[in-house]
Structure formats: C-alpha cells, structure tokens
Design a protein around this motif. Structure first.
Motif, PDB file in Angstrom:
ATOM      1  N   GLN A  93      32.469 -23.412  10.814  1.00  0.00           N
ATOM      2  CA  GLN A  93      33.111 -24.479  11.281  1.00  0.00           C
ATOM      3  C   GLN A  93      32.423 -24.668  12.660  1.00  0.00           C
ATOM      4  O   GLN A  93      32.181 -25.721  13.248  1.00  0.00           O
ATOM      5  N   LEU A  94      32.363 -23.718  13.375  1.00  0.00           N
ATOM      6  CA  LEU A  94      32.058 -23.624  14.851  1.00  0.00           C
ATOM      7  C   LEU A  94      30.406 -23.969  14.988  1.00  0.00           C
ATOM      8  O   LEU A  94      30.168 -24.529  15.929  1.00  0.00           O
ATOM      9  N   ALA A  95      29.522 -23.493  14.061  1.00  0.00           N
ATOM     10  CA  ALA A  95      28.236 -23.844  13.864  1.00  0.00           C
ATOM     11  C   ALA A  95      28.142 -25.420  13.809  1.00  0.00           C
ATOM     12  O   ALA A  95      27.345 -25.983  14.381  1.00  0.00           O
ATOM     13  N   LEU A  96      28.829 -25.932  12.910  1.00  0.00           N
ATOM     14  CA  LEU A  96      28.950 -27.289  12.638  1.00  0.00           C
ATOM     15  C   LEU A  96      29.280 -28.208  14.098  1.00  0.00           C
ATOM     16  O   LEU A  96      28.647 -29.124  14.258  1.00  0.00           O
ATOM     17  N   ARG A  97      30.260 -27.659  14.587  1.00  0.00           N
ATOM     18  CA  ARG A  97      30.607 -28.556  15.728  1.00  0.00           C
ATOM     19  C   ARG A  97      29.460 -28.126  16.961  1.00  0.00           C
ATOM     20  O   ARG A  97      29.220 -29.138  17.653  1.00  0.00           O
ATOM     21  N   ALA A  98      29.018 -27.323  16.987  1.00  0.00           N
ATOM     22  CA  ALA A  98      27.540 -27.163  17.916  1.00  0.00           C
ATOM     23  C   ALA A  98      26.548 -28.000  17.443  1.00  0.00           C
ATOM     24  O   ALA A  98      25.945 -28.399  18.477  1.00  0.00           O
ATOM     25  N   ALA A  99      26.274 -27.942  16.276  1.00  0.00           N
ATOM     26  CA  ALA A  99      25.145 -28.867  15.764  1.00  0.00           C
ATOM     27  C   ALA A  99      25.608 -30.338  15.796  1.00  0.00           C
ATOM     28  O   ALA A  99      24.594 -31.126  16.297  1.00  0.00           O
ATOM     29  N   VAL A 100      26.666 -30.652  15.925  1.00  0.00           N
ATOM     30  CA  VAL A 100      27.122 -32.197  16.022  1.00  0.00           C
ATOM     31  C   VAL A 100      27.252 -32.584  17.374  1.00  0.00           C
ATOM     32  O   VAL A 100      26.579 -33.631  17.954  1.00  0.00           O
ATOM     33  N   ALA A 101      27.886 -31.718  18.215  1.00  0.00           N
ATOM     34  CA  ALA A 101      28.441 -32.148  19.845  1.00  0.00           C
ATOM     35  C   ALA A 101      27.157 -31.341  20.671  1.00  0.00           C
ATOM     36  O   ALA A 101      27.287 -31.930  21.959  1.00  0.00           O
ATOM     37  N   GLY A 102      26.589 -30.289  20.200  1.00  0.00           N
ATOM     38  CA  GLY A 102      25.853 -29.764  21.117  1.00  0.00           C
ATOM     39  C   GLY A 102      26.398 -28.947  22.263  1.00  0.00           C
ATOM     40  O   GLY A 102      27.609 -28.874  22.338  1.00  0.00           O
ATOM     41  N   GLY A 103      25.524 -28.259  23.089  1.00  0.00           N
ATOM     42  CA  GLY A 103      26.048 -27.401  24.157  1.00  0.00           C
ATOM     43  C   GLY A 103      26.053 -26.184  24.086  1.00  0.00           C
ATOM     44  O   GLY A 103      26.309 -25.496  23.083  1.00  0.00           O
ATOM     45  N   ARG A 104      25.656 -25.329  25.124  1.00  0.00           N
ATOM     46  CA  ARG A 104      25.483 -23.909  25.168  1.00  0.00           C
ATOM     47  C   ARG A 104      26.723 -23.312  24.756  1.00  0.00           C
ATOM     48  O   ARG A 104      26.723 -22.144  24.075  1.00  0.00           O
ATOM     49  N   ALA A 105      27.944 -23.609  25.316  1.00  0.00           N
ATOM     50  CA  ALA A 105      29.267 -23.200  25.219  1.00  0.00           C
ATOM     51  C   ALA A 105      29.442 -22.925  23.573  1.00  0.00           C
ATOM     52  O   ALA A 105      30.030 -21.828  23.138  1.00  0.00           O
ATOM     53  N   ARG A 106      29.161 -24.302  22.930  1.00  0.00           N
ATOM     54  CA  ARG A 106      29.389 -23.977  21.398  1.00  0.00           C
ATOM     55  C   ARG A 106      28.655 -23.106  20.729  1.00  0.00           C
ATOM     56  O   ARG A 106      29.080 -22.783  19.667  1.00  0.00           O
ATOM     57  N   THR A 119      18.589 -29.099  11.825  1.00  0.00           N
ATOM     58  CA  THR A 119      18.603 -29.880  10.769  1.00  0.00           C
ATOM     59  C   THR A 119      19.991 -31.080  10.537  1.00  0.00           C
ATOM     60  O   THR A 119      19.758 -31.921  10.229  1.00  0.00           O
ATOM     61  N   VAL A 120      20.879 -30.284  10.945  1.00  0.00           N
ATOM     62  CA  VAL A 120      22.256 -31.350  10.867  1.00  0.00           C
ATOM     63  C   VAL A 120      22.163 -32.490  11.414  1.00  0.00           C
ATOM     64  O   VAL A 120      22.411 -33.726  10.787  1.00  0.00           O
ATOM     65  N   PRO A 121      21.642 -32.809  12.704  1.00  0.00           N
ATOM     66  CA  PRO A 121      21.500 -34.340  13.159  1.00  0.00           C
ATOM     67  C   PRO A 121      20.522 -34.864  12.466  1.00  0.00           C
ATOM     68  O   PRO A 121      20.745 -36.248  12.267  1.00  0.00           O
ATOM     69  N   VAL A 122      19.279 -34.426  11.900  1.00  0.00           N
ATOM     70  CA  VAL A 122      18.342 -35.126  11.018  1.00  0.00           C
ATOM     71  C   VAL A 122      18.976 -35.576   9.846  1.00  0.00           C
ATOM     72  O   VAL A 122      19.010 -36.759   9.154  1.00  0.00           O
ATOM     73  N   VAL A 123      19.515 -34.689   9.036  1.00  0.00           N
ATOM     74  CA  VAL A 123      20.192 -34.858   7.748  1.00  0.00           C
ATOM     75  C   VAL A 123      21.415 -36.187   8.093  1.00  0.00           C
ATOM     76  O   VAL A 123      21.597 -37.060   7.147  1.00  0.00           O
ATOM     77  N   LEU A 124      22.138 -36.077   8.988  1.00  0.00           N
ATOM     78  CA  LEU A 124      23.166 -37.228   9.271  1.00  0.00           C
ATOM     79  C   LEU A 124      22.663 -38.488   9.318  1.00  0.00           C
ATOM     80  O   LEU A 124      23.154 -39.505   8.986  1.00  0.00           O
ATOM     81  N   ASP A 125      21.358 -38.484  10.021  1.00  0.00           N
ATOM     82  CA  ASP A 125      20.461 -39.583  10.317  1.00  0.00           C
ATOM     83  C   ASP A 125      20.257 -40.283   9.027  1.00  0.00           C
ATOM     84  O   ASP A 125      20.278 -41.406   8.550  1.00  0.00           O
ATOM     85  N   SER A 184      25.859 -24.662   3.072  1.00  0.00           N
ATOM     86  CA  SER A 184      27.243 -24.910   3.369  1.00  0.00           C
ATOM     87  C   SER A 184      27.442 -25.661   4.564  1.00  0.00           C
ATOM     88  O   SER A 184      28.295 -26.606   4.590  1.00  0.00           O
ATOM     89  N   ILE A 185      26.780 -25.267   5.668  1.00  0.00           N
ATOM     90  CA  ILE A 185      27.024 -26.320   6.841  1.00  0.00           C
ATOM     91  C   ILE A 185      26.587 -27.686   6.877  1.00  0.00           C
ATOM     92  O   ILE A 185      27.138 -28.433   7.311  1.00  0.00           O
ATOM     93  N   ILE A 186      25.413 -27.812   6.200  1.00  0.00           N
ATOM     94  CA  ILE A 186      24.984 -29.225   5.774  1.00  0.00           C
ATOM     95  C   ILE A 186      25.568 -29.865   5.116  1.00  0.00           C
ATOM     96  O   ILE A 186      25.959 -31.214   5.237  1.00  0.00           O
ATOM     97  N   THR A 187      26.084 -29.513   3.882  1.00  0.00           N
ATOM     98  CA  THR A 187      27.198 -30.250   2.846  1.00  0.00           C
ATOM     99  C   THR A 187      28.462 -30.491   3.591  1.00  0.00           C
ATOM    100  O   THR A 187      28.823 -31.495   3.506  1.00  0.00           O
ATOM    101  N   ARG A 188      28.959 -29.379   4.351  1.00  0.00           N
ATOM    102  CA  ARG A 188      30.182 -29.667   5.316  1.00  0.00           C
ATOM    103  C   ARG A 188      29.928 -31.169   6.146  1.00  0.00           C
ATOM    104  O   ARG A 188      30.733 -31.953   6.269  1.00  0.00           O
ATOM    105  N   ALA A 189      28.664 -31.043   6.959  1.00  0.00           N
ATOM    106  CA  ALA A 189      28.385 -32.129   7.776  1.00  0.00           C
ATOM    107  C   ALA A 189      28.551 -33.409   6.934  1.00  0.00           C
ATOM    108  O   ALA A 189      29.138 -34.535   7.545  1.00  0.00           O
TER     109      ALA A 189
END
Length: 428
Positions: A380-393, A122-128, A150-155
């Motif tokens: 905070q970590l979930a938002l980082r994963a949603a914005v930057a992607g990657g399995r490690a995140r 959802t986060v990438p779609v909402v930011l667009d 919380s995560i989407i509003t923070r984004a």
C-alpha cells in the motif's frame, strides 16, 4: 465464433514466443484473429514478430501478427491487453539485484528494495498505457504479468481499469504435482493463498473429474513421497516444509532464509546477468529465418506455463470457454478479512465473462497471516510512493517492509534507490 484481437505490451520481449506458441497450440480454446506486438524497441519488435508469424504458420494458424512502437497506435479495437514490459530493461534489473546487497539486503526484482524500485519505475508507465487502452476500448481486459504483480494490479484496479494479475507460480505447482501423482493437470485444484510471490499451497485436491467439486486430498502424500523434490524446487529445507505442512512458493526463501540468500547472491552474481546472456542467445536464434518453433533454451529464461495460464484466463474472461476456477491476483473484497478490501490477493477464483470472483477462504494461520498483512501494508505504501512520488514516501515503504524495517537501513536504501533510478522518477 468471431476471432479476437489481442495486444502484447512488451511484445519485443524474448518471452513473447512462449505466448505465441500457446496461442497456436490452444486455438480451439482461444480463437485469435490478430496479435499486435507493441514495443518501442523497433529492431527487437520486428525480430520477434517474424518468429511469431513463422510459429503460427508452422502450426497452421491463420492469425495475423502486426506491430506498433506506440501503445496508442496498437490498441485500437483490442479485446484484451497483456502487460509484460520491463522499464529500463535488463540493465535496471541488474541494478535492482545489486545495490541492495551493499546494505546487506536481498537484491531481487520483486522483493525488498529492488522490487520497490521496479514498482516506482513501472506503475506510472502502466497507468498511462491503461488510459490508452480505456480510450480505445473501455471493455478490454488488462492482464498484468509485469512484476511486482500485486502492486501493479492494485494500481490498475484503483484507477478503475478492468484488470487482473497473473503469475505462473500456481500453474507451475499444478503441473509438477500432477506429474508426481501421475494424473492430468486439469484434475489438480490448489488451496493456494497469499499474495503474489508470497503464497503457500495448503491443500492439493485431486478431483474426481475435471470441473468436479469432489475429490481427495493429496498434499500429505506429496509431502511424504515427493518431499525432497518439492524442497529442491522451492529451495527450502524439507524439514521446514514438513513442519509447516504446506508448500511455500520459492519467494518465501527471501523471508525464511534472508541472510543465507544475501550471502549466496553476494558471491554468485545477479540473475539479471544470467538472463541477459540467455536473451542474447535467444535473439540470435530468433533471427534465424528457418526457426519456426520456440527453442528449448527459452525454458531457462523463466515463465514456464505462462502461455497456458494466459490462455485459460483470457478464454474464460472473453467467453470462448466456460467459466473455470483459476489462481489469479485480484481484489480482496473481504476474502481475507485481516486485509483491506482493495488489497490484491493471490487465491483461486471463479473466472468467466462476468469477471473474477475469488473463492471464500478458510482462516489463514497466524504464522502466514502476519507476514501477508505486513507485506500488504508495505505494498500500500509502495503504491502511494509510485503514484505520488517523493523521498519521504519511498522511505515510509522501505521502513514498513519486513525485510528492511530499521531506520538506518531504510535511510541508506532510500538514497541508493533514488540515485540508481533518478532517470525514471519524474520527481527525483
């Protein structure tokens, strides 16, 4: 007074008639000239728009209902945008609620691994979407009702958008407590603290009059006289509620009784399947050209009092009503000193044309503050994963989640999350 233009992203949702009904009933609070329903599902969009027009007409409201299948084509000149979208629809919700159970974890659309999956989609779609809104009108407010709030509003706030999150949990408590006490809901003010879907009501003030600063504390009476009803509403033991001396939100059950809930979910089936069946019934009802009111069945879909909460928030932000104190999801900025400033918290705030200013909070007890801090770190970590992607995140976020927190479990959930959501992850 000039009328407003509002856009509803996800306007094809079966929720939308709840909003339209509130807009029609509360026209004196929020004068609306046009509502734009935006949704890529053109067939559902026209169905919902037809009912929306009939609801307005039935109540003698002159607002125009228009539609658009793209955000860019629908947000021109809007004063505010409401987000209520679901990327992937009920099918992805059903997956969020089932594959975590394979690992012995809660399957839920906002909590745990399922909630993380929804955030990643959802986060990438909402930011667009928000960028389209900013280009159309940089002064427009974005009201997020889409989970995980919380995560989407923070984004949105991190990207510089005028955004605030909204949930119906607090207004639901307000209305139920007012009914128990036999008073007008406007006389109830909650000492509500925490995060979205991780909150506690620590006090219930019955004001001397609407908007007053004085009143009496009614939480002890509520727990003494109506404890059984409250416990049933939040599905937690009355003994726990009385021990804590607060009313936890329903979602605390996933933390306080995690294994019990997992066992229930493993045998009862997903809420998504139930909601999908309700939605199909609703859509058949909406297609009836004689229907011009929201059907009673809509109450089983969820989102009770959503329209009232949305109208109160929009009216205060857009200046069609005076400022008021409302429970919203907004930037912390030191209100809870044990959290980062950019965390999104759910507390009472003064809302008016100048924006949203959370009220100072008395210290939060460690038994609540610890869980709040833990989930905030995960978010905070979930938002980082949603914005930057990657399995490690993704793995980092799951390992930090209080309902996961184990190496092998986080590894398994990470693999399942990516496998089930590959079509929605640009990096997957």
């Amino acid at each position: 007074m000039s009328t407003l233009k509002l856009a509803i992203i996800g306007g094809g949702s079966t929720y939308t008639p709840e909003l339209i009904d509130g807009f029609a009933r509360l026209r004196d609070t929020l004068p609306i000239g046009e509502v734009v329903l935006i949704d890529p599902a053109a067939d559902r969009l026209e169905l919902i728009a037809g009912l929306a027009r009939r609801i307005f007409a039935k109540q003698g409201h002159s607002a125009r209902v228009s539609t658009a299948t793209s955000v860019a084509g629908g947000v021109d000149g809007v004063d505010a945008v409401l987000l209520q979208l679901r990327v992937g629809g009920q099918a992805t919700r059903n997956e969020d609620e089932t594959w975590p159970l394979e690992c012995g974890c809660v399957g839920q659309e906002t909590t745990g691994a399922g909630g993380l999956a929804k955030a990643l989609r959802t986060v990438p779609v909402v930011l667009d979407i928000a960028e389209h809104v900013r280009r159309a009108n940089p002064e427009a407010w974005i009201i997020d009702f889409t989970n995980p709030v919380s995560i989407i509003t923070r984004a949105l706030q991190a990207a510089g958008h005028k955004a605030v999150g909204l949930c119906n949990v607090a207004i639901g408590f307000q209305r139920k407590f007012a009914q128990h006490l036999g008073v007008d809901p406007e006389l109830i003010r909650l000492d509500h603290v925490g995060l979205n879907h991780l909150s506690w009501v620590r006090g219930v003030t019955v004001l001397d009059q609407p908007g007053a600063e004085t009143g009496f504390e009614a939480l002890p009476k509520l727990l003494a006289d109506f404890g059984a009803e409250i416990a049933a509403d939040v599905r937690l033991p009355l003994s726990l509620i009385r021990h804590l001396g607060v009313v936890p939100s329903y979602y605390l059950r996933y933390f306080y009784q995690h294994d019990v809930v997992v066992e229930e979910l493993a045998t009862s089936g997903s809420r998504a399947a139930e909601v999908a069946a309700i939605e199909q019934q609703l859509l058949r009802m909406y297609a009836d050209p004689a229907l011009d009111t929201k059907p009673e069945l809509l109450g089983k879909r969820g989102g009770a009092f959503y329209s009232e909460a949305a109208v109160q928030l929009l009216a205060a932000l857009l200046g069609t009503a005076g400022g008021s104190v409302q429970v919203v999801d907004t930037r912390n900025d030191g209100i809870l000193p044990f959290l980062p400033d950019d965390a999104v918290i759910e507390v009472p705030a003064v809302v008016d044309q100048r924006g949203v200013r959370p009220l100072p909070q008395r210290p939060v007890e460690p038994r609540f503050a610890g869980l709040i801090a833990h989930v905030t770190a995960y978010e905070q970590l979930a938002l980082r994963a949603a914005v930057a992607g990657g399995r490690a995140r993704v793995f980092d976020a799951l390992l930090a989640h209080p309902l996961v927190g184990q190496l092998e479990l986080a590894e398994q959930l990470t693999d399942r999350l990516i496998a089930h959501n590959r079509a929605y992850l640009s990096w997957g």
